[in-house]
Motif scaffolding. Structure first.
Motif, PDB file in Angstrom:
ATOM      1  N   LEU A 139       0.848  -1.183   0.000  1.00  0.00           N
ATOM      2  CA  LEU A 139       0.000   0.000   0.000  1.00  0.00           C
ATOM      3  C   LEU A 139       0.886   1.236   0.000  1.00  0.00           C
ATOM      4  N   ILE A 140       0.626   2.158  -0.934  1.00  0.00           N
ATOM      5  CA  ILE A 140       1.346   3.420  -0.995  1.00  0.00           C
ATOM      6  C   ILE A 140       0.350   4.556  -0.803  1.00  0.00           C
ATOM      7  N   GLY A 141       0.674   5.474   0.104  1.00  0.00           N
ATOM      8  CA  GLY A 141      -0.200   6.604   0.353  1.00  0.00           C
ATOM      9  C   GLY A 141       0.562   7.910   0.317  1.00  0.00           C
ATOM     10  N   ILE A 172       4.473   5.430   3.006  1.00  0.00           N
ATOM     11  CA  ILE A 172       3.709   6.630   3.307  1.00  0.00           C
ATOM     12  C   ILE A 172       4.559   7.845   2.948  1.00  0.00           C
ATOM     13  N   CYS A 173       3.993   8.780   2.195  1.00  0.00           N
ATOM     14  CA  CYS A 173       4.738   9.949   1.733  1.00  0.00           C
ATOM     15  C   CYS A 173       4.054  11.241   2.185  1.00  0.00           C
ATOM     16  N   ASP A 174       4.717  11.971   3.057  1.00  0.00           N
ATOM     17  CA  ASP A 174       4.280  13.313   3.451  1.00  0.00           C
ATOM     18  C   ASP A 174       2.787  13.342   3.766  1.00  0.00           C
ATOM     19  N   ARG A 249       8.101   2.369   4.995  1.00  0.00           N
ATOM     20  CA  ARG A 249       8.910   3.537   4.672  1.00  0.00           C
ATOM     21  C   ARG A 249       8.031   4.780   4.793  1.00  0.00           C
ATOM     22  N   ALA A 250       8.607   5.845   5.349  1.00  0.00           N
ATOM     23  CA  ALA A 250       7.938   7.142   5.389  1.00  0.00           C
ATOM     24  C   ALA A 250       8.859   8.169   4.749  1.00  0.00           C
ATOM     25  N   TYR A 251       8.324   8.924   3.802  1.00  0.00           N
ATOM     26  CA  TYR A 251       9.093   9.941   3.084  1.00  0.00           C
ATOM     27  C   TYR A 251       8.700  11.342   3.561  1.00  0.00           C
ATOM     28  N   MET A 252       9.699  12.192   3.725  1.00  0.00           N
ATOM     29  CA  MET A 252       9.469  13.594   4.056  1.00  0.00           C
ATOM     30  C   MET A 252      10.504  14.450   3.328  1.00  0.00           C
ATOM     31  N   GLU A 253      10.177  15.721   3.130  1.00  0.00           N
ATOM     32  CA  GLU A 253      11.111  16.647   2.504  1.00  0.00           C
ATOM     33  C   GLU A 253      11.407  17.789   3.467  1.00  0.00           C
ATOM     34  N   ILE A 254      12.674  18.102   3.628  1.00  0.00           N
ATOM     35  CA  ILE A 254      13.071  19.240   4.453  1.00  0.00           C
ATOM     36  C   ILE A 254      12.932  20.511   3.617  1.00  0.00           C
ATOM     37  N   ALA A 255      11.986  21.358   3.993  1.00  0.00           N
ATOM     38  CA  ALA A 255      11.741  22.583   3.234  1.00  0.00           C
ATOM     39  C   ALA A 255      11.398  23.714   4.203  1.00  0.00           C
ATOM     40  N   ALA A 309       4.841  17.421  -4.578  1.00  0.00           N
ATOM     41  CA  ALA A 309       6.243  17.710  -4.881  1.00  0.00           C
ATOM     42  C   ALA A 309       7.170  16.722  -4.186  1.00  0.00           C
ATOM     43  N   THR A 310       6.836  16.365  -2.953  1.00  0.00           N
ATOM     44  CA  THR A 310       7.647  15.369  -2.242  1.00  0.00           C
ATOM     45  C   THR A 310       7.616  14.038  -2.972  1.00  0.00           C
ATOM     46  N   TRP A 311       6.438  13.631  -3.415  1.00  0.00           N
ATOM     47  CA  TRP A 311       6.303  12.363  -4.127  1.00  0.00           C
ATOM     48  C   TRP A 311       7.041  12.393  -5.456  1.00  0.00           C
ATOM     49  N   ILE A 312       7.004  13.523  -6.153  1.00  0.00           N
ATOM     50  CA  ILE A 312       7.739  13.657  -7.411  1.00  0.00           C
ATOM     51  C   ILE A 312       9.227  13.425  -7.192  1.00  0.00           C
ATOM     52  N   SER A 313       9.737  13.874  -6.052  1.00  0.00           N
ATOM     53  CA  SER A 313      11.168  13.772  -5.768  1.00  0.00           C
ATOM     54  C   SER A 313      11.596  12.388  -5.281  1.00  0.00           C
ATOM     55  N   VAL A 314      10.645  11.536  -4.963  1.00  0.00           N
ATOM     56  CA  VAL A 314      10.988  10.173  -4.528  1.00  0.00           C
ATOM     57  C   VAL A 314      11.600   9.405  -5.693  1.00  0.00           C
ATOM     58  N   ASP A 315      12.699   8.734  -5.441  1.00  0.00           N
ATOM     59  CA  ASP A 315      13.359   7.899  -6.448  1.00  0.00           C
ATOM     60  C   ASP A 315      12.535   6.625  -6.624  1.00  0.00           C
ATOM     61  N   LYS A 316      11.706   6.591  -7.657  1.00  0.00           N
ATOM     62  CA  LYS A 316      10.781   5.467  -7.845  1.00  0.00           C
ATOM     63  C   LYS A 316      11.515   4.169  -8.178  1.00  0.00           C
ATOM     64  N   ALA A 317      12.618   4.259  -8.913  1.00  0.00           N
ATOM     65  CA  ALA A 317      13.376   3.049  -9.256  1.00  0.00           C
ATOM     66  C   ALA A 317      13.959   2.431  -7.992  1.00  0.00           C
ATOM     67  N   GLU A 318      14.504   3.263  -7.119  1.00  0.00           N
ATOM     68  CA  GLU A 318      15.057   2.759  -5.859  1.00  0.00           C
ATOM     69  C   GLU A 318      13.951   2.201  -4.969  1.00  0.00           C
ATOM     70  N   LEU A 319      12.789   2.867  -4.987  1.00  0.00           N
ATOM     71  CA  LEU A 319      11.656   2.372  -4.204  1.00  0.00           C
ATOM     72  C   LEU A 319      11.225   1.000  -4.686  1.00  0.00           C
TER      73      LEU A 319
END
Length: 328
Positions: A139-141, A172-174, A249-255, A309-319
């Motif tokens: 599941l990806i959110g 989970i992303c942002d 995995r949880a993704y966040m962007e420092i902004a 924008a955070t999701w766009i920056s996620v490296d999908k190949a690495e994921l």
């Protein structure tokens, strides 16, 4: 809420199939109700219902599907379902199908179990009708759909339905998970009245939270803690038990500078604390396969900062490599 008689009695099933770029794209939706839901106090504060159903992207070699990636987002192949689209190519090349599921409620918070049940029925239908393997399911959110993904897992764990996904991991992303923090963020945005978009979002989210959770965090804290899948204010960490067995995995962007300059937000007026807090509690629960992935300013792919924008920056190949490693 205004409900038309024809909308209640008649649902049109919309089905389409196409093959493009080594993929099989299948869509199955029911026509939306001719109705709307209130999201604020003004006469204009209504959102129309949307089509409920799913979009499925299957690899060209459908006989050897390795697993299924599921997004619980407002779907529709042409103009919605944006997060799932970004995974189609990488996932299909790796032998995974991608399923994007929508309920009829726009910006669905999953306040009602009915929404979760509808999503579950749609998933079950998609798996059975398209002969999807119930293994290696992820599941990806992204943004609000991250909250939905965890609420879905929690509901399934509690109810134990006959059809149950064999989940192998969560991404989970942002995502807003702590609705006490989110409410206070919205309250501050309205008070400082600095940026129009932030004021609108704070007004909308606080209205629906107060309506469905019967008050504010100050007047009804327990309701907010029950609804949050993670909350810094929850001393019992009551929800972590439902997720602690899964690789996550949880993704966040420092902004920080962006939020400060553009919207006068502080370090807690965004979803990053929820991502850090969720992983911290998972690690405290002895989940050694819980990761926080941070996107730094130099790695960001867009100037604008939001969940998309955070999701766009996620490296999908690495994921996809990480997803493959978690598989059976």
């Amino acid at each position: 809420m205004k409900i038309g008689i024809k909308s209640i009695l008649i649902f049109l099933l919309v089905f389409s199939f196409s093959k493009t770029n080594g993929q099989n794209i299948i869509e199955e939706y029911q026509k939306a109700q001719n109705d709307s839901i209130r999201i604020g106090k003004l006469d204009s504060d209504f959102l129309k219902y949307i089509e409920t159903g799913y979009t499925l992207a299957k690899p060209e070699n459908e006989k050897n599907i390795s697993g299924v990636i599921i997004f619980l987002e407002d779907s529709g192949f042409e103009n919605k379902n944006i997060s799932a689209k970004q995974m189609y190519s990488q996932a299909n090349k790796a032998g995974f199908a991608v399923l994007s599921v929508s309920t009829e409620i726009p910006l669905d918070f999953f306040f009602s179990n009915n929404s979760i049940i509808d999503a579950h029925k749609t998933i079950k239908n998609a798996f059975e009708k398209n002969y999807l393997p119930n293994k290696n399911v992820f599941l990806i959110g992204v943004g609000l759909s991250g909250h939905r993904a965890l609420k879905y897992v929690e509901y399934i764990k509690k109810t134990q339905p006959k059809f149950s996904l064999n989940i192998s991991g969560l991404i989970i992303c942002d995502a807003p998970l702590d609705w006490v923090r989110q409410y206070n963020e919205g309250k501050r945005d309205r008070r400082i009245n600095f940026e129009e978009g932030a004021v609108w979002e704070g007004t909308f989210s606080n209205y629906v939270l107060e309506k469905h959770l019967n008050g504010t965090p100050k007047s009804n804290l327990e309701s907010y803690l029950d609804f949050s899948t993670y909350s810094y204010s929850d001393e019992t960490d009551r929800h972590i038990q439902y997720f602690q067995e899964f690789p996550i995995r949880a993704y966040m962007e420092i902004a920080i500078e962006y939020w400060l300059e553009k919207k006068r937000k502080t370090t807690i007026d965004n979803n990053a604390p929820d991502m850090v807090g969720l992983i911290a509690q998972m690690k405290l629960a002895k989940n050694e396969n819980a990761e926080l992935k941070i996107i730094y300013p130099q790695d960001s792919k867009t100037e604008k900062k939001n969940t998309a924008a955070t999701w766009i920056s996620v490296d999908k190949a690495e994921l996809m490599q990480w997803i493959t490693i978690q598989c059976e």
